[in-house]
Enzyme design. Structure first.
Site, PDB file in Angstrom:
ATOM      1  N   GLU A   1     -12.264  -3.829 -19.546  1.00  0.00           N
ATOM      2  CA  GLU A   1     -11.146  -4.573 -20.136  1.00  0.00           C
ATOM      3  C   GLU A   1     -10.225  -4.304 -19.112  1.00  0.00           C
ATOM      4  O   GLU A   1      -9.656  -3.049 -18.867  1.00  0.00           O
ATOM      5  CB  GLU A   1     -11.147  -3.849 -21.479  1.00  0.00           C
ATOM      6  CG  GLU A   1     -10.079  -5.067 -22.218  1.00  0.00           C
ATOM      7  CD  GLU A   1      -9.755  -4.308 -23.718  1.00  0.00           C
ATOM      8  OE1 GLU A   1      -8.938  -4.785 -24.320  1.00  0.00           O
ATOM      9  OE2 GLU A   1     -10.525  -3.459 -24.146  1.00  0.00           O
TER      10      GLU A   1
ATOM     11  N   THR B   1     -12.249   0.404 -16.613  1.00  0.00           N
ATOM     12  CA  THR B   1     -13.204  -0.160 -17.619  1.00  0.00           C
ATOM     13  C   THR B   1     -13.279  -1.488 -17.468  1.00  0.00           C
ATOM     14  O   THR B   1     -12.330  -2.234 -16.777  1.00  0.00           O
ATOM     15  CB  THR B   1     -12.984   0.537 -19.101  1.00  0.00           C
ATOM     16  OG1 THR B   1     -11.619  -0.110 -19.397  1.00  0.00           O
ATOM     17  CG2 THR B   1     -13.213   1.968 -19.162  1.00  0.00           C
TER      18      THR B   1
ATOM     19  N   HIS C   1      -1.284   1.389 -12.891  1.00  0.00           N
ATOM     20  CA  HIS C   1      -0.699   0.234 -13.454  1.00  0.00           C
ATOM     21  C   HIS C   1       1.001   0.499 -13.659  1.00  0.00           C
ATOM     22  O   HIS C   1       1.180   1.520 -14.276  1.00  0.00           O
ATOM     23  CB  HIS C   1      -1.275  -0.361 -14.748  1.00  0.00           C
ATOM     24  CG  HIS C   1      -0.876  -1.207 -15.204  1.00  0.00           C
ATOM     25  ND1 HIS C   1      -1.142  -2.810 -14.921  1.00  0.00           N
ATOM     26  CD2 HIS C   1       0.036  -1.571 -16.456  1.00  0.00           C
ATOM     27  CE1 HIS C   1      -0.346  -3.860 -15.639  1.00  0.00           C
ATOM     28  NE2 HIS C   1       0.110  -2.924 -16.441  1.00  0.00           N
TER      29      HIS C   1
ATOM     30  N   ASN D   1       1.358   3.272  -2.603  1.00  0.00           N
ATOM     31  CA  ASN D   1       0.421   4.330  -3.342  1.00  0.00           C
ATOM     32  C   ASN D   1      -0.578   4.871  -2.346  1.00  0.00           C
ATOM     33  O   ASN D   1      -0.677   6.041  -2.414  1.00  0.00           O
ATOM     34  CB  ASN D   1       0.106   3.773  -4.549  1.00  0.00           C
ATOM     35  CG  ASN D   1       0.900   3.699  -5.892  1.00  0.00           C
ATOM     36  OD1 ASN D   1       1.455   4.781  -6.176  1.00  0.00           O
ATOM     37  ND2 ASN D   1       1.704   2.550  -6.170  1.00  0.00           N
TER      38      ASN D   1
ATOM     39  N   ILE E   1      -8.988  -9.413 -10.546  1.00  0.00           N
ATOM     40  CA  ILE E   1      -9.910  -8.993 -11.802  1.00  0.00           C
ATOM     41  C   ILE E   1     -11.126  -8.635 -11.289  1.00  0.00           C
ATOM     42  O   ILE E   1     -11.913  -9.464 -10.745  1.00  0.00           O
ATOM     43  CB  ILE E   1      -9.759 -10.033 -12.714  1.00  0.00           C
ATOM     44  CG1 ILE E   1      -8.102 -10.081 -13.435  1.00  0.00           C
ATOM     45  CG2 ILE E   1     -10.660  -9.772 -13.865  1.00  0.00           C
ATOM     46  CD1 ILE E   1      -7.874 -11.368 -14.284  1.00  0.00           C
TER      47      ILE E   1
ATOM     48  N   GLY F   1       0.928  -1.049   0.096  1.00  0.00           N
ATOM     49  CA  GLY F   1      -0.076  -0.171  -0.098  1.00  0.00           C
ATOM     50  C   GLY F   1       0.746   1.171  -0.006  1.00  0.00           C
ATOM     51  O   GLY F   1       0.417   2.194   0.529  1.00  0.00           O
TER      52      GLY F   1
ATOM     53  N   GLU G   1       5.236   6.829  -9.250  1.00  0.00           N
ATOM     54  CA  GLU G   1       3.714   6.621  -9.236  1.00  0.00           C
ATOM     55  C   GLU G   1       3.344   7.270  -8.103  1.00  0.00           C
ATOM     56  O   GLU G   1       2.186   7.637  -7.853  1.00  0.00           O
ATOM     57  CB  GLU G   1       3.821   4.707  -8.767  1.00  0.00           C
ATOM     58  CG  GLU G   1       3.837   4.040  -9.995  1.00  0.00           C
ATOM     59  CD  GLU G   1       3.569   2.592  -9.528  1.00  0.00           C
ATOM     60  OE1 GLU G   1       2.828   2.215  -8.828  1.00  0.00           O
ATOM     61  OE2 GLU G   1       4.488   1.515 -10.116  1.00  0.00           O
TER      62      GLU G   1
ATOM     63  N   ASP H   1      -6.727  -3.272 -17.382  1.00  0.00           N
ATOM     64  CA  ASP H   1      -5.576  -2.470 -17.717  1.00  0.00           C
ATOM     65  C   ASP H   1      -6.026  -1.851 -19.082  1.00  0.00           C
ATOM     66  O   ASP H   1      -4.773  -1.481 -19.737  1.00  0.00           O
ATOM     67  CB  ASP H   1      -4.168  -3.521 -17.876  1.00  0.00           C
ATOM     68  CG  ASP H   1      -3.849  -4.096 -16.401  1.00  0.00           C
ATOM     69  OD1 ASP H   1      -4.273  -3.363 -15.274  1.00  0.00           O
ATOM     70  OD2 ASP H   1      -3.153  -5.187 -16.556  1.00  0.00           O
TER      71      ASP H   1
ATOM     72  N   ASN I   1      -7.069   3.601 -11.256  1.00  0.00           N
ATOM     73  CA  ASN I   1      -6.267   2.454 -11.136  1.00  0.00           C
ATOM     74  C   ASN I   1      -4.815   3.045 -11.458  1.00  0.00           C
ATOM     75  O   ASN I   1      -4.758   3.948 -12.337  1.00  0.00           O
ATOM     76  CB  ASN I   1      -6.329   1.263 -11.808  1.00  0.00           C
ATOM     77  CG  ASN I   1      -5.637   0.064 -11.694  1.00  0.00           C
ATOM     78  OD1 ASN I   1      -5.181   0.015 -10.454  1.00  0.00           O
ATOM     79  ND2 ASN I   1      -5.259  -0.651 -12.573  1.00  0.00           N
TER      80      ASN I   1
HETATM   81  C1  GAR Z   1       2.482  -0.686  -7.815  1.00  0.00           C
HETATM   82  O1  GAR Z   1       3.341  -0.840  -8.577  1.00  0.00           O
HETATM   83  C2  GAR Z   1       1.035  -0.575  -8.806  1.00  0.00           C
HETATM   84  O2  GAR Z   1       1.251   0.029  -9.941  1.00  0.00           O
HETATM   85  C3  GAR Z   1       0.843  -2.131  -9.066  1.00  0.00           C
HETATM   86  O3  GAR Z   1       1.060  -2.671  -7.642  1.00  0.00           O
HETATM   87  C4  GAR Z   1       2.136  -2.090  -6.965  1.00  0.00           C
HETATM   88  C5  GAR Z   1       1.418  -1.856  -5.630  1.00  0.00           C
HETATM   89  O4  GAR Z   1       2.352  -1.198  -5.004  1.00  0.00           O
HETATM   90  N1  GAR Z   1      -0.305  -2.352  -9.528  1.00  0.00           N
HETATM   91  C6  GAR Z   1      -0.580  -3.182 -10.564  1.00  0.00           C
HETATM   92  O5  GAR Z   1       0.076  -4.153 -11.116  1.00  0.00           O
HETATM   93  C7  GAR Z   1      -2.172  -3.379 -11.117  1.00  0.00           C
HETATM   94  N2  GAR Z   1      -2.214  -4.071 -11.957  1.00  0.00           N
HETATM   95  P1  GAR Z   1       1.746  -0.561  -3.637  1.00  0.00           P
HETATM   96  O6  GAR Z   1       0.900  -1.638  -2.626  1.00  0.00           O
HETATM   97  O7  GAR Z   1       3.190  -0.320  -2.761  1.00  0.00           O
HETATM   98  O8  GAR Z   1       1.065   0.740  -3.837  1.00  0.00           O
END
Ligand code: GAR
Length: 204
Positions: free
Chosen positions: A143, A141, A109, A14, A92, A12, A174, A145, A107
């Protein structure tokens, strides 16, 4: 005050960047809840420390994706979200769930979409030999990613990079673009028009 609900599956970071930015920058918003599909998610401890309500809806408790998504939606909606933020939420989602949060679910990615959807994005980037990589904030959405792109950040791929070193360089970025994009939404600067993202000039 607008309500933000953040969904996590793991550490977590982000989510933490968003919680911290909301507080430091005094956003007109409250983090109404942090919800995880994993009881052991590290990010839950941070949320508790910050006195943010937490909830766990464990996907392993449900027989089908649809049953899990319905339960998750009920918990999310009990916090009356204006915005749902997926922050390392590794699930998903069913079409019904996605449609319910149409134009109010973001989201992040870890790739420059539409390149490298799915898992192991840093491995995919290294294998492809790209010279730049990055991360994308997008509306969710049906689909996986895909969805209208809100913001992207580019980092170089350096000689000798490993998955870990590249992931670290992307993650640091990020933590900058995701809080910024969430703030745009909260302050009403971010809109969808004909499925394309509009960001008001004032916000940029
Ligand atoms: C981040 O790099 C995020 O972009 C990715 O998971 C990580 C979570 O890190 N998300 C995906 O891959 C979604 N498809 P965090 O828990 O430290 O924020």
């Amino acid at each position: 005050m607008r309500n933000i609900v953040i969904l996590i599956s793991g550490r977590g970071t982000n989510m933490q960047a968003i919680v911290d930015a909301a507080s430091v920058e005094k956003w007109p918003a409250r983090i109404a809840a942090i919800i995880s599909n994993k009881a052991g998610a590290e990010g839950l401890a941070f949320a508790t420390q910050k006195n943010i309500p937490t909830a766990v809806v464990a996907n392993t408790d449900y027989a089908t994706r649809e049953a899990f998504d319905i339960a998750l939606q009920q918990v999310i909606d009990s916090f009356q979200p204006d915005l749902v933020v997926l922050a390392g939420f590794m699930r998903i989602l069913s079409n019904e769930f996605v449609h319910h949060y149409d134009a109010r679910m973001l989201n992040i990615h870890p790739s420059l979409l539409p390149s490298f959807p799915g898992l192991a994005t840093h491995r995919q980037a290294l294998d492809a030999g790209v010279k730049v990589h990055g991360a994308t904030v997008h509306f969710v959405t049906a689909e996986l990613d895909h969805g209208p792109i809100v913001a992207q950040v580019v980092v170089p791929v350096l000689a000798g990079d490993t998955e870990a070193s590249l992931a670290e360089r992307v993650l640091a970025e990020e933590h900058i673009i995701y809080p910024r994009a969430v703030r745009w939404f909260i302050e009403g600067h971010l809109h969808l028009e004909n499925n394309h993202v509009q960001v008001a000039a004032a916000a940029r």
